[in-house]
Design a protein around this motif. Structure first.
Motif, PDB file in Angstrom:
ATOM      1  N   THR A 259      43.215 -31.725 -44.901  1.00 59.48           N
ATOM      2  CA  THR A 259      44.141 -32.827 -44.598  1.00 59.48           C
ATOM      3  C   THR A 259      43.553 -33.756 -43.533  1.00 59.48           C
ATOM      4  OG1 THR A 259      45.991 -31.379 -45.123  1.00 59.48           O
ATOM      5  CG2 THR A 259      46.508 -33.367 -43.871  1.00 59.48           C
ATOM      6  N   GLN A 260      42.966 -33.144 -42.497  1.00 63.52           N
ATOM      7  CA  GLN A 260      42.360 -33.949 -41.426  1.00 63.52           C
ATOM      8  C   GLN A 260      41.259 -34.859 -41.973  1.00 63.52           C
ATOM      9  OE1 GLN A 260      43.159 -33.782 -38.036  1.00 63.52           O
ATOM     10  NE2 GLN A 260      43.221 -31.635 -37.385  1.00 63.52           N
ATOM     11  N   ILE A 261      40.476 -34.323 -42.913  1.00 65.33           N
ATOM     12  CA  ILE A 261      39.413 -35.126 -43.521  1.00 65.33           C
ATOM     13  C   ILE A 261      40.027 -36.273 -44.321  1.00 65.33           C
ATOM     14  CG2 ILE A 261      37.517 -35.114 -45.196  1.00 65.33           C
ATOM     15  CD1 ILE A 261      37.049 -32.141 -44.410  1.00 65.33           C
TER      16      ILE A 261
ATOM     17  N   GLN B 214      42.822 -37.681 -43.973  1.00 68.97           N
ATOM     18  CA  GLN B 214      43.466 -38.679 -43.124  1.00 68.97           C
ATOM     19  C   GLN B 214      42.463 -39.501 -42.319  1.00 68.97           C
ATOM     20  OE1 GLN B 214      46.149 -36.223 -40.881  1.00 68.97           O
ATOM     21  NE2 GLN B 214      47.800 -36.345 -42.404  1.00 68.97           N
ATOM     22  N   GLY B 215      41.192 -39.175 -42.455  1.00 69.33           N
ATOM     23  CA  GLY B 215      40.157 -39.958 -41.779  1.00 69.33           C
ATOM     24  C   GLY B 215      39.929 -39.583 -40.325  1.00 69.33           C
ATOM     25  N   ASN B 216      40.454 -38.417 -39.899  1.00 70.21           N
ATOM     26  CA  ASN B 216      40.252 -37.988 -38.511  1.00 70.21           C
ATOM     27  C   ASN B 216      38.874 -37.375 -38.289  1.00 70.21           C
ATOM     28  OD1 ASN B 216      42.941 -38.669 -38.161  1.00 70.21           O
ATOM     29  ND2 ASN B 216      43.648 -36.570 -38.548  1.00 70.21           N
ATOM     30  N   VAL B 217      38.212 -37.102 -39.405  1.00 68.89           N
ATOM     31  CA  VAL B 217      36.935 -36.398 -39.340  1.00 68.89           C
ATOM     32  C   VAL B 217      35.925 -37.168 -40.187  1.00 68.89           C
ATOM     33  CG1 VAL B 217      35.762 -34.284 -40.096  1.00 68.89           C
ATOM     34  CG2 VAL B 217      37.974 -34.131 -38.953  1.00 68.89           C
ATOM     35  N   VAL B 218      34.792 -37.535 -39.585  1.00 65.10           N
ATOM     36  CA  VAL B 218      33.788 -38.283 -40.349  1.00 65.10           C
ATOM     37  C   VAL B 218      32.610 -37.408 -40.758  1.00 65.10           C
ATOM     38  CG1 VAL B 218      34.405 -40.463 -39.226  1.00 65.10           C
ATOM     39  CG2 VAL B 218      32.525 -39.069 -38.291  1.00 65.10           C
ATOM     40  N   CYS B 219      32.523 -36.204 -40.180  1.00 71.02           N
ATOM     41  CA  CYS B 219      31.356 -35.353 -40.429  1.00 71.02           C
ATOM     42  C   CYS B 219      31.737 -33.886 -40.355  1.00 71.02           C
ATOM     43  CB  CYS B 219      30.282 -35.674 -39.380  1.00 71.02           C
ATOM     44  SG  CYS B 219      28.964 -34.461 -39.309  1.00 71.02           S
ATOM     45  N   VAL B 220      31.175 -33.119 -41.267  1.00 72.11           N
ATOM     46  CA  VAL B 220      31.414 -31.668 -41.276  1.00 72.11           C
ATOM     47  C   VAL B 220      30.060 -30.960 -41.227  1.00 72.11           C
ATOM     48  CG1 VAL B 220      32.416 -29.731 -42.535  1.00 72.11           C
ATOM     49  CG2 VAL B 220      33.527 -31.976 -42.617  1.00 72.11           C
ATOM     50  N   PHE B 221      29.885 -30.140 -40.187  1.00 75.61           N
ATOM     51  CA  PHE B 221      28.611 -29.441 -40.001  1.00 75.61           C
ATOM     52  C   PHE B 221      28.677 -28.015 -40.545  1.00 75.61           C
ATOM     53  CE2 PHE B 221      28.359 -32.491 -36.386  1.00 75.61           C
ATOM     54  CZ  PHE B 221      27.139 -33.080 -36.678  1.00 75.61           C
TER      55      PHE B 221
END
Ligand SMILES: [Zn+2]
Length: 309
Positions: free
Chosen positions: A241-243, A245-252
């Motif tokens: 959901t956070q992704i 909603q645009g709260n997260v631009v990168c996932v490591f």
């Protein structure tokens, strides 16, 4: 006779390297601490305990590892909380020089605190509220000492400068070049990362607290507190959901652990992917290895967080 015996006892009680002319042998518990040590220790005199592909989370000692510890004069390690398998040996062989890097934490937190209940990294405990990690990753009730207690101390560069100083002094080497190189790299990293402070990201496990705090980065959450704990469905759903909603631009993700979990969350979102290795295995053990590690991490954060689409 009596005098002779006294003399031989005295010799035994001295650290091995002051007795023999040979260079002291240094053992770093993990590769990143090996990078710190390599600033003042030659490759021939330096060995690393935890092998490539493993982490302190899934490591247990084999007989050959015990021989490595036995052969070392100086041991650079993370302390009993991060590396419980070494704690017994530190007590058993007090004549070796044990440099516990957790003792150099700026706020004075180190392993002694773990005894009064701050065992938030107790890997055996099946805490269900770890699912909440993604929501409140800072100072929630179960995380008494917060990020200051993250035992991945090697991601706290200023602390490494302090620990390296002690190592250098014990070996009779000059610590100044290392401190200068780290300081210079930190200034460059600061310049690169400052404009990206607001950009949200997920890390794989809670290894990055010191780094994130140092640069004031926006770590929105982690898949898991420690890699032995698989996140629950609720956590994964919330991350998705956070992704969205645009709260997260990168996932490591991290090379030591399967990316399947990460893929299941990011699939179809178009969010940027990056890889971070807290064990620094892509960085060779050289004099400048540790600043090179900091530089590499900075580039990885920059590449994943920058706003270019
Ligand atoms: Zn870890």
């Amino acid at each position: 006779m009596k005098i002779l015996r006294f003399c031989s006892l005295l010799a035994l009680s001295l650290p091995a390297f002051t007795v023999s002319a040979a260079e002291p042998r240094v053992l770093a518990s993990v590769h990143p601490l090996g990078l710190v040590a390599a600033s003042v220790v030659s490759a021939e005199q330096l060995s690393v305990l935890v092998p490539p592909g493993m982490t302190p989370h899934d490591f247990s000692l084999r007989p050959s590892d015990v021989e490595k510890i036995q052969a070392a004069d100086v041991i650079l390690w993370s302390g009993a909380e991060g590396e419980p398998y070494l704690a017994g040996f530190a007590k058993r062989w007090p004549d070796k020089q044990w440099i516990d890097v957790s003792a150099f934490a700026a706020d004075g937190h180190h392993d002694d605190d773990a005894q009064d209940g701050h065992d938030d990294h107790d890997h055996q405990r099946g805490d269900s509220h770890r699912d909440g990690d993604v929501h409140d990753h800072g100072d929630d009730a179960h995380d008494h000492a917060g990020h200051h207690h993250d035992p991945h101390w090697w991601l706290n560069p200023e602390q490494m400068v302090a620990a390296q100083r002690q190592l250098a002094q014990r070996l009779g080497r000059d610590p100044a070049p290392f401190a200068a190189a780290v300081e210079q790299q930190l200034a460059a990293s600061q310049q690169t990362l400052s404009p990206l402070r607001g950009r949200g990201f997920f890390v794989f496990h809670r290894a990055w607290d010191h780094w994130v705090e140092h640069f004031g980065l926006n770590q929105v959450g982690a898949f898991t507190l420690t890699p032995e704990q698989k996140p629950g469905l609720k956590t994964l759903q919330s991350m998705r959901t956070q992704i969205e909603q645009g709260n997260v631009v990168c996932v490591f993700s991290e090379p030591e652990f399967s990316p399947a979990l990460v893929e299941s969350v990011v699939r179809g979102t178009g969010v940027r992917r990056g890889e971070l290795d807290p064990m620094a295995l892509n960085i060779p053990l050289t004099v400048n290895g540790y600043p090179a590690f900091l530089s590499d991490l900075t580039q990885r954060f920059e590449t994943c967080l920058k706003n270019d689409r």
